[in-house]
Design a protein around this motif. Structure first.
Motif, short mmCIF file in Angstrom:
data_model
loop_
_atom_site.label_atom_id
_atom_site.label_comp_id
_atom_site.label_asym_id
_atom_site.label_seq_id
_atom_site.Cartn_x
_atom_site.Cartn_y
_atom_site.Cartn_z
N GLN A 71 0.83 -1.19 0.00
CA GLN A 71 0.00 0.00 0.00
C GLN A 71 0.87 1.24 0.00
OE1 GLN A 71 -2.98 -1.27 3.29
NE2 GLN A 71 -4.17 -0.01 1.88
N PHE A 127 -1.89 1.56 -4.38
CA PHE A 127 -1.10 0.33 -4.30
C PHE A 127 0.03 0.35 -5.32
CE2 PHE A 127 -5.45 -0.39 -3.06
CZ PHE A 127 -5.29 -0.97 -1.81
N LYS A 160 -6.78 1.10 -7.31
CA LYS A 160 -7.55 -0.12 -7.01
C LYS A 160 -6.83 -1.33 -7.57
CE LYS A 160 -11.05 2.58 -5.73
NZ LYS A 160 -11.46 2.77 -4.31
N LEU A 161 -7.06 -2.45 -6.91
CA LEU A 161 -6.50 -3.73 -7.37
C LEU A 161 -7.60 -4.76 -7.53
CD1 LEU A 161 -3.37 -4.39 -5.10
CD2 LEU A 161 -3.38 -3.43 -7.41
N ILE A 208 -7.41 -8.83 -7.65
CA ILE A 208 -6.55 -10.01 -7.56
C ILE A 208 -7.34 -11.19 -8.10
CG2 ILE A 208 -5.19 -11.48 -6.05
CD1 ILE A 208 -5.00 -9.11 -4.12
N PRO A 253 -2.03 -11.21 -1.78
CA PRO A 253 -3.12 -10.96 -0.83
C PRO A 253 -2.66 -11.00 0.62
CG PRO A 253 -3.83 -12.49 -2.53
CD PRO A 253 -2.35 -12.32 -2.71
N LEU A 264 -0.72 -7.86 1.51
CA LEU A 264 -1.60 -6.71 1.71
C LEU A 264 -2.50 -6.86 2.93
CD1 LEU A 264 -2.60 -6.10 -2.03
CD2 LEU A 264 -0.95 -4.81 -0.67
N CYS A 302 -4.90 -9.10 3.51
CA CYS A 302 -6.28 -9.48 3.25
C CYS A 302 -6.68 -10.60 4.21
CB CYS A 302 -6.44 -9.99 1.81
SG CYS A 302 -6.20 -8.72 0.54
N THR A 313 -12.37 -7.18 -0.74
CA THR A 313 -11.68 -7.88 0.33
C THR A 313 -11.77 -7.05 1.61
OG1 THR A 313 -9.52 -6.83 0.02
CG2 THR A 313 -10.04 -8.72 -1.41
N VAL A 342 -9.01 -3.13 -2.54
CA VAL A 342 -8.55 -4.42 -3.07
C VAL A 342 -9.75 -5.35 -3.25
CG1 VAL A 342 -7.07 -6.43 -2.73
CG2 VAL A 342 -6.33 -4.18 -1.92
#
Length: 304
Positions: A88, A93, A107-108, A110, A240, A243, A245, A261, A266
Protein backbone atom coordinates in the motif's frame (compact mmCIF):
# COMPACT_ATOMS: atom_id res chain seq x y z
CA UNK A 1 7.93 7.42 -25.28
CA UNK A 2 8.07 6.58 -21.57
CA UNK A 3 5.98 3.61 -20.57
CA UNK A 4 2.94 4.38 -18.43
CA UNK A 5 3.19 3.02 -14.91
CA UNK A 6 0.17 4.57 -13.18
CA UNK A 7 -3.35 3.29 -13.75
CA UNK A 8 -6.81 3.48 -12.25
CA UNK A 9 -6.86 -0.28 -11.73
CA UNK A 10 -4.32 -3.09 -11.86
CA UNK A 11 -5.72 -6.56 -12.54
CA UNK A 12 -3.34 -9.27 -11.32
CA UNK A 13 -4.14 -12.42 -13.29
CA UNK A 14 -5.41 -12.41 -16.86
CA UNK A 15 -7.48 -15.56 -17.07
CA UNK A 16 -11.30 -15.68 -16.99
CA UNK A 17 -11.98 -13.61 -13.87
CA UNK A 18 -9.25 -11.08 -14.63
CA UNK A 19 -10.24 -10.59 -18.26
CA UNK A 20 -13.90 -10.32 -17.34
CA UNK A 21 -13.10 -7.62 -14.76
CA UNK A 22 -10.96 -5.80 -17.32
CA UNK A 23 -13.79 -5.80 -19.86
CA UNK A 24 -16.14 -4.08 -17.39
CA UNK A 25 -13.38 -1.60 -16.57
CA UNK A 26 -12.55 -1.00 -20.22
CA UNK A 27 -16.16 -0.27 -21.04
CA UNK A 28 -16.10 2.29 -18.22
CA UNK A 29 -12.95 3.86 -19.76
CA UNK A 30 -10.86 3.08 -16.70
CA UNK A 31 -7.09 3.03 -17.28
CA UNK A 32 -6.49 -0.65 -16.57
CA UNK A 33 -3.37 -2.81 -16.56
CA UNK A 34 -3.63 -6.61 -16.71
CA UNK A 35 -0.55 -8.51 -15.50
CA UNK A 36 -0.48 -12.18 -16.44
CA UNK A 37 2.05 -14.89 -17.33
CA UNK A 38 -0.30 -17.21 -19.26
CA UNK A 39 -0.23 -20.19 -16.87
CA UNK A 40 -3.89 -20.88 -15.93
CA UNK A 41 -4.64 -23.88 -13.72
CA UNK A 42 -6.70 -25.52 -16.49
CA UNK A 43 -4.02 -25.26 -19.19
CA UNK A 44 -3.95 -29.07 -19.62
CA UNK A 45 -7.73 -29.39 -19.86
CA UNK A 46 -8.67 -30.21 -23.47
CA UNK A 47 -12.21 -28.77 -23.39
CA UNK A 48 -14.18 -26.42 -21.17
CA UNK A 49 -17.75 -27.43 -20.30
CA UNK A 50 -20.81 -26.10 -18.50
CA UNK A 51 -20.17 -22.56 -19.76
CA UNK A 52 -23.04 -21.52 -22.02
CA UNK A 53 -22.04 -20.54 -25.60
CA UNK A 54 -18.60 -22.12 -25.05
CA UNK A 55 -19.49 -25.68 -24.06
CA UNK A 56 -16.81 -27.93 -25.56
CA UNK A 57 -14.40 -25.10 -26.44
CA UNK A 58 -10.71 -25.50 -25.48
CA UNK A 59 -9.93 -23.20 -22.54
CA UNK A 60 -7.06 -21.51 -24.39
CA UNK A 61 -9.43 -20.51 -27.20
CA UNK A 62 -11.80 -18.87 -24.72
CA UNK A 63 -8.90 -16.96 -23.16
CA UNK A 64 -7.48 -15.86 -26.51
CA UNK A 65 -10.84 -14.59 -27.74
CA UNK A 66 -11.50 -12.87 -24.41
CA UNK A 67 -8.12 -11.12 -24.46
CA UNK A 68 -8.64 -9.97 -28.05
CA UNK A 69 -12.04 -8.51 -27.18
CA UNK A 70 -10.83 -6.87 -23.95
CA UNK A 71 -7.82 -5.22 -25.62
CA UNK A 72 -10.09 -3.54 -28.16
CA UNK A 73 -10.78 -1.05 -25.37
CA UNK A 74 -8.04 1.55 -25.63
CA UNK A 75 -7.87 2.16 -21.88
CA UNK A 76 -6.82 -1.48 -21.22
CA UNK A 77 -3.17 -2.62 -21.40
CA UNK A 78 -1.78 -6.14 -21.10
CA UNK A 79 1.63 -6.93 -19.61
CA UNK A 80 3.01 -10.47 -19.86
CA UNK A 81 4.73 -10.82 -16.51
CA UNK A 82 4.24 -12.13 -12.98
CA UNK A 83 3.30 -9.82 -10.12
CA UNK A 84 5.57 -10.84 -7.25
CA UNK A 85 4.93 -8.24 -4.55
CA UNK A 86 2.47 -5.57 -3.57
CA UNK A 87 2.26 -2.84 -0.98
CA UNK A 88 0.00 0.00 0.00
CA UNK A 89 1.14 3.53 -0.81
CA UNK A 90 -0.48 6.91 -0.27
CA UNK A 91 -2.08 6.93 -3.73
CA UNK A 92 -3.29 3.32 -3.48
CA UNK A 93 -1.10 0.33 -4.30
CA UNK A 94 2.27 -0.46 -5.85
CA UNK A 95 2.90 -3.76 -7.63
CA UNK A 96 6.34 -5.06 -8.55
CA UNK A 97 6.78 -7.75 -11.20
CA UNK A 98 9.27 -10.52 -11.89
CA UNK A 99 10.71 -8.54 -14.82
CA UNK A 100 11.31 -5.52 -12.59
CA UNK A 101 8.27 -3.48 -13.54
CA UNK A 102 6.78 -1.17 -10.91
CA UNK A 103 3.14 -0.17 -11.41
CA UNK A 104 0.73 1.89 -9.32
CA UNK A 105 -3.04 2.12 -9.15
CA UNK A 106 -5.76 3.27 -6.78
CA UNK A 107 -7.55 -0.12 -7.01
CA UNK A 108 -6.50 -3.73 -7.37
CA UNK A 109 -8.26 -6.82 -8.68
CA UNK A 110 -6.55 -10.01 -7.56
CA UNK A 111 -7.59 -12.79 -9.92
CA UNK A 112 -4.67 -15.15 -9.49
CA UNK A 113 -6.53 -18.38 -8.82
CA UNK A 114 -5.50 -21.30 -6.63
CA UNK A 115 -2.62 -23.76 -6.85
CA UNK A 116 -3.42 -27.47 -6.61
CA UNK A 117 -1.07 -29.44 -4.38
CA UNK A 118 -0.44 -32.69 -6.24
CA UNK A 119 0.38 -35.98 -4.50
CA UNK A 120 3.77 -37.52 -5.22
CA UNK A 121 2.35 -40.21 -7.50
CA UNK A 122 3.94 -40.82 -10.88
CA UNK A 123 1.63 -39.80 -13.74
CA UNK A 124 -0.83 -37.88 -11.53
CA UNK A 125 0.24 -34.43 -12.71
CA UNK A 126 0.27 -35.58 -16.36
CA UNK A 127 -3.39 -36.63 -16.11
CA UNK A 128 -4.61 -33.60 -14.14
CA UNK A 129 -7.44 -31.80 -15.93
CA UNK A 130 -7.65 -34.53 -18.58
CA UNK A 131 -8.69 -37.76 -16.86
CA UNK A 132 -7.87 -36.86 -13.26
CA UNK A 133 -10.66 -34.38 -12.65
CA UNK A 134 -12.20 -32.30 -9.87
CA UNK A 135 -15.73 -31.41 -10.96
CA UNK A 136 -18.52 -33.61 -12.33
CA UNK A 137 -20.30 -30.58 -13.80
CA UNK A 138 -17.16 -29.69 -15.75
CA UNK A 139 -16.12 -33.21 -16.78
CA UNK A 140 -18.63 -35.78 -15.55
CA UNK A 141 -20.78 -36.04 -18.66
CA UNK A 142 -17.77 -37.04 -20.77
CA UNK A 143 -17.02 -39.92 -18.37
CA UNK A 144 -20.55 -41.00 -17.51
CA UNK A 145 -21.01 -44.75 -17.32
CA UNK A 146 -17.26 -45.38 -17.22
CA UNK A 147 -15.00 -47.11 -14.72
CA UNK A 148 -14.39 -44.30 -12.29
CA UNK A 149 -12.33 -43.72 -9.16
CA UNK A 150 -12.43 -41.20 -6.34
CA UNK A 151 -9.11 -40.26 -4.71
CA UNK A 152 -10.16 -39.22 -1.22
CA UNK A 153 -10.28 -40.23 2.44
CA UNK A 154 -12.11 -39.24 5.60
CA UNK A 155 -15.75 -38.57 6.40
CA UNK A 156 -16.30 -36.24 3.43
CA UNK A 157 -15.30 -39.04 1.06
CA UNK A 158 -18.62 -40.79 1.75
CA UNK A 159 -20.69 -37.83 0.61
CA UNK A 160 -18.45 -37.28 -2.43
CA UNK A 161 -18.58 -40.94 -3.43
CA UNK A 162 -22.38 -41.10 -3.33
CA UNK A 163 -22.54 -37.89 -5.36
CA UNK A 164 -20.01 -38.99 -8.00
CA UNK A 165 -21.75 -42.36 -8.26
CA UNK A 166 -24.56 -40.62 -10.15
CA UNK A 167 -22.22 -40.24 -13.14
CA UNK A 168 -20.03 -43.32 -12.74
CA UNK A 169 -20.72 -46.67 -14.31
CA UNK A 170 -18.60 -48.44 -11.71
CA UNK A 171 -17.11 -46.45 -8.83
CA UNK A 172 -14.19 -47.28 -6.53
CA UNK A 173 -13.03 -45.13 -3.62
CA UNK A 174 -9.22 -45.08 -3.31
CA UNK A 175 -8.08 -43.92 0.13
CA UNK A 176 -4.38 -44.32 -0.75
CA UNK A 177 -3.41 -45.90 2.54
CA UNK A 178 -5.11 -46.47 5.88
CA UNK A 179 -8.85 -46.01 5.48
CA UNK A 180 -10.28 -43.25 7.67
CA UNK A 181 -13.97 -43.73 7.01
CA UNK A 182 -16.88 -43.94 9.49
CA UNK A 183 -18.39 -47.43 9.80
CA UNK A 184 -21.87 -46.20 8.86
CA UNK A 185 -20.38 -44.61 5.75
CA UNK A 186 -18.59 -47.79 4.73
CA UNK A 187 -21.86 -49.67 4.99
CA UNK A 188 -23.59 -47.01 2.87
CA UNK A 189 -20.97 -47.41 0.14
CA UNK A 190 -21.35 -51.20 0.20
CA UNK A 191 -25.13 -50.85 -0.15
CA UNK A 192 -24.54 -48.80 -3.30
CA UNK A 193 -21.91 -51.17 -4.76
CA UNK A 194 -19.08 -48.68 -4.31
CA UNK A 195 -15.83 -50.53 -3.68
CA UNK A 196 -13.12 -49.29 -1.29
CA UNK A 197 -9.40 -49.81 -1.97
CA UNK A 198 -6.97 -48.73 0.75
CA UNK A 199 -3.74 -49.88 -0.92
CA UNK A 200 -1.36 -47.08 -1.81
CA UNK A 201 -1.25 -45.95 -5.44
CA UNK A 202 2.24 -45.89 -6.94
CA UNK A 203 1.53 -44.80 -10.51
CA UNK A 204 -1.15 -43.65 -12.92
CA UNK A 205 -0.65 -45.48 -16.19
CA UNK A 206 -1.90 -43.30 -19.02
CA UNK A 207 -1.55 -42.34 -22.66
CA UNK A 208 -1.15 -38.58 -23.20
CA UNK A 209 -2.95 -37.88 -19.94
CA UNK A 210 -5.78 -40.31 -20.60
CA UNK A 211 -5.91 -42.72 -17.69
CA UNK A 212 -5.80 -46.46 -18.37
CA UNK A 213 -4.81 -48.17 -15.12
CA UNK A 214 -3.83 -47.46 -11.53
CA UNK A 215 -0.72 -49.27 -10.34
CA UNK A 216 -1.01 -50.25 -6.67
CA UNK A 217 1.80 -50.84 -4.19
CA UNK A 218 0.90 -54.55 -3.84
CA UNK A 219 1.50 -55.08 -7.57
CA UNK A 220 -2.14 -55.08 -8.63
CA UNK A 221 -3.45 -52.84 -11.40
CA UNK A 222 -6.96 -51.43 -11.58
CA UNK A 223 -8.51 -50.48 -14.90
CA UNK A 224 -9.85 -46.94 -14.74
CA UNK A 225 -10.94 -44.24 -17.19
CA UNK A 226 -11.43 -41.32 -14.82
CA UNK A 227 -10.27 -40.43 -11.32
CA UNK A 228 -11.92 -37.65 -9.33
CA UNK A 229 -9.60 -35.97 -6.86
CA UNK A 230 -10.36 -33.41 -4.17
CA UNK A 231 -6.86 -31.97 -3.74
CA UNK A 232 -5.65 -29.51 -1.13
CA UNK A 233 -5.05 -26.04 -2.54
CA UNK A 234 -3.19 -22.86 -1.68
CA UNK A 235 -3.23 -19.31 -3.00
CA UNK A 236 -1.33 -18.96 -6.28
CA UNK A 237 -0.10 -15.52 -5.23
CA UNK A 238 1.30 -14.27 -1.94
CA UNK A 239 0.24 -10.68 -2.67
CA UNK A 240 -3.12 -10.96 -0.83
CA UNK A 241 -1.20 -12.00 2.29
CA UNK A 242 1.31 -9.16 1.78
CA UNK A 243 -1.60 -6.71 1.71
CA UNK A 244 -3.10 -8.23 4.88
CA UNK A 245 -6.28 -9.48 3.25
CA UNK A 246 -8.46 -11.73 5.39
CA UNK A 247 -8.93 -15.38 4.42
CA UNK A 248 -11.70 -17.91 5.01
CA UNK A 249 -11.15 -21.21 6.83
CA UNK A 250 -10.79 -22.91 3.45
CA UNK A 251 -7.90 -20.61 2.50
CA UNK A 252 -9.86 -18.47 0.04
CA UNK A 253 -9.64 -14.68 0.11
CA UNK A 254 -12.60 -13.37 2.09
CA UNK A 255 -14.81 -11.09 -0.04
CA UNK A 256 -18.24 -9.53 0.28
CA UNK A 257 -21.03 -9.62 -2.30
CA UNK A 258 -19.26 -6.88 -4.28
CA UNK A 259 -15.98 -8.88 -4.37
CA UNK A 260 -14.32 -6.43 -1.97
CA UNK A 261 -11.68 -7.88 0.33
CA UNK A 262 -11.06 -6.75 3.91
CA UNK A 263 -8.60 -4.16 2.54
CA UNK A 264 -10.22 -1.05 1.07
CA UNK A 265 -9.48 -0.75 -2.65
CA UNK A 266 -8.55 -4.42 -3.07
CA UNK A 267 -10.97 -6.78 -4.81
CA UNK A 268 -10.66 -10.51 -5.54
CA UNK A 269 -12.48 -12.60 -8.13
CA UNK A 270 -12.43 -16.18 -9.34
CA UNK A 271 -11.07 -19.38 -7.80
CA UNK A 272 -8.96 -17.55 -5.20
CA UNK A 273 -12.07 -16.24 -3.45
CA UNK A 274 -14.75 -18.84 -4.16
CA UNK A 275 -15.06 -22.61 -3.64
CA UNK A 276 -17.24 -22.72 -6.78
CA UNK A 277 -14.41 -23.50 -9.17
CA UNK A 278 -15.65 -23.03 -12.71
CA UNK A 279 -15.09 -20.83 -15.75
CA UNK A 280 -18.65 -19.51 -15.62
CA UNK A 281 -18.33 -18.52 -11.97
CA UNK A 282 -14.98 -16.81 -12.56
CA UNK A 283 -16.37 -14.79 -15.47
CA UNK A 284 -19.39 -13.71 -13.42
CA UNK A 285 -17.25 -12.71 -10.43
CA UNK A 286 -14.84 -10.70 -12.58
CA UNK A 287 -17.68 -8.92 -14.35
CA UNK A 288 -19.22 -7.94 -11.03
CA UNK A 289 -15.90 -6.80 -9.52
CA UNK A 290 -15.02 -4.64 -12.52
CA UNK A 291 -18.42 -2.96 -12.56
CA UNK A 292 -18.37 -2.19 -8.84
CA UNK A 293 -14.80 -0.84 -8.96
CA UNK A 294 -15.65 1.57 -11.78
CA UNK A 295 -18.70 2.73 -9.85
CA UNK A 296 -16.54 3.29 -6.77
CA UNK A 297 -13.90 5.26 -8.71
CA UNK A 298 -16.52 7.49 -10.35
CA UNK A 299 -18.16 8.18 -6.98
CA UNK A 300 -14.77 9.08 -5.45
CA UNK A 301 -14.05 11.56 -8.25
CA UNK A 302 -17.33 13.37 -7.67
CA UNK A 303 -16.78 13.50 -3.94
CA UNK A 304 -13.57 15.54 -4.25
Amino acid sequence: MEKETTYDVIVIGGSYAGLSAAMSLGRASMRTLIIDAGQPCNRQTPYSHNFITHDGTPPAEISQLARKQVLKYDSVTFQEDIAVSGRQIEAGFEITTEKGGIYRASKLVIATGMKDIMPEIKGFKDCWGISVIHCPYCHGYEYKGSKTGLFMNGEKAIEHALFINHWAGELTLFTNGTTDLPEAGIQKLKENNIAIVDTKITELLHHDGKLQHLQLADGQTVELEALYAALPMEQQSTIPEMLNCNFSESGHIAVNDFKQTSVAGVFAAGDNSSPMRSVANAVAAGNFAGAFISKEIIAERYSK
